[in-house]
Scaffold this motif. Sequence first.
Motif, short mmCIF file in Angstrom:
data_model
loop_
_atom_site.label_atom_id
_atom_site.label_comp_id
_atom_site.label_asym_id
_atom_site.label_seq_id
_atom_site.Cartn_x
_atom_site.Cartn_y
_atom_site.Cartn_z
N GLU A 23 1.68 6.65 2.30
CA GLU A 23 2.74 7.26 3.55
C GLU A 23 3.91 6.08 2.35
OE1 GLU A 23 2.77 5.52 7.29
OE2 GLU A 23 2.06 7.13 8.22
N LYS A 24 4.13 5.04 1.85
CA LYS A 24 4.95 4.01 1.33
C LYS A 24 5.05 4.75 -0.43
CE LYS A 24 4.15 -0.46 3.34
NZ LYS A 24 4.01 -1.98 3.09
N LEU A 25 3.67 5.48 -0.35
CA LEU A 25 3.24 6.20 -1.41
C LEU A 25 4.60 7.35 -1.93
CD1 LEU A 25 -0.45 5.50 -3.41
CD2 LEU A 25 2.01 4.47 -4.47
N GLY A 26 4.78 8.03 -0.74
CA GLY A 26 5.21 9.36 -0.71
C GLY A 26 4.12 10.11 -1.21
N ILE A 27 2.56 9.95 -0.90
CA ILE A 27 1.22 10.52 -1.25
C ILE A 27 1.10 11.59 0.18
CG2 ILE A 27 2.11 10.06 -4.19
CD1 ILE A 27 -1.14 9.27 -3.69
N THR A 28 0.13 12.42 -0.40
CA THR A 28 -1.07 12.52 1.23
C THR A 28 -1.54 11.91 1.56
OG1 THR A 28 -2.14 14.73 -0.25
CG2 THR A 28 0.23 15.70 0.52
N PRO A 29 -2.37 11.16 2.42
CA PRO A 29 -3.54 10.78 2.47
C PRO A 29 -4.56 11.72 1.44
CG PRO A 29 -2.28 11.12 4.60
CD PRO A 29 -2.10 11.43 3.39
N VAL A 30 -4.74 13.01 1.43
CA VAL A 30 -5.66 13.60 0.62
C VAL A 30 -6.20 13.40 -0.76
CG1 VAL A 30 -6.39 15.86 0.00
CG2 VAL A 30 -7.08 15.64 2.06
N ASN A 31 -4.71 12.55 -1.30
CA ASN A 31 -4.16 12.96 -3.28
C ASN A 31 -4.56 11.53 -3.05
OD1 ASN A 31 -3.26 15.41 -3.64
ND2 ASN A 31 -1.20 15.18 -3.27
N LEU A 32 -4.51 10.74 -1.83
CA LEU A 32 -5.14 8.93 -1.83
C LEU A 32 -6.12 8.88 -2.22
CD1 LEU A 32 -3.90 6.04 -2.37
CD2 LEU A 32 -4.31 5.94 -0.35
N SER A 33 -7.19 9.84 -1.37
CA SER A 33 -8.65 9.54 -1.52
C SER A 33 -8.68 10.57 -2.60
CB SER A 33 -8.96 10.77 0.29
OG SER A 33 -10.09 11.19 0.22
N ILE A 34 -8.47 11.60 -3.02
CA ILE A 34 -9.02 12.27 -4.86
C ILE A 34 -8.73 10.70 -5.51
CG2 ILE A 34 -8.88 13.53 -6.10
CD1 ILE A 34 -7.46 15.58 -4.34
N LEU A 35 -7.59 9.93 -5.40
CA LEU A 35 -7.59 8.95 -6.60
C LEU A 35 -8.92 8.08 -6.39
CD1 LEU A 35 -6.39 7.61 -8.60
CD2 LEU A 35 -4.51 6.94 -7.61
N LYS A 36 -8.58 7.39 -4.62
CA LYS A 36 -9.58 6.40 -4.70
C LYS A 36 -11.17 6.22 -5.35
CE LYS A 36 -9.66 5.52 0.01
NZ LYS A 36 -9.26 5.43 1.48
N THR A 37 -11.42 7.64 -4.81
CA THR A 37 -12.64 8.38 -4.83
C THR A 37 -13.10 8.49 -6.56
OG1 THR A 37 -12.64 10.64 -4.78
CG2 THR A 37 -13.23 9.49 -3.21
#
Length: 67
Positions: A23-37
């Motif tokens: 939310e703070k980055l302004g990206i979707t949780p799915v996109n963050l998940s792709i980065l995290k993994t």
Amino acid sequence: MPIIVNLDVMLAKRKMQSKELAEKLGITPVNLSILKTGKAKGVRFDTLEAICKILECQPGDILEYKD
């Protein structure tokens, strides 16, 4: 892949959930998940800068190279 993404570690240290960071980055949780993994093909410097600013860390705290 020799680049390890330690975003989960930093989130745990800062006691922040992925959803809140997304939310703070302004990206979707799915996109963050792709980065995290580690499945992302790349990351924009402005995104990396925003992550570091929000989590109060350095890029080396998030990204690690292992041969």
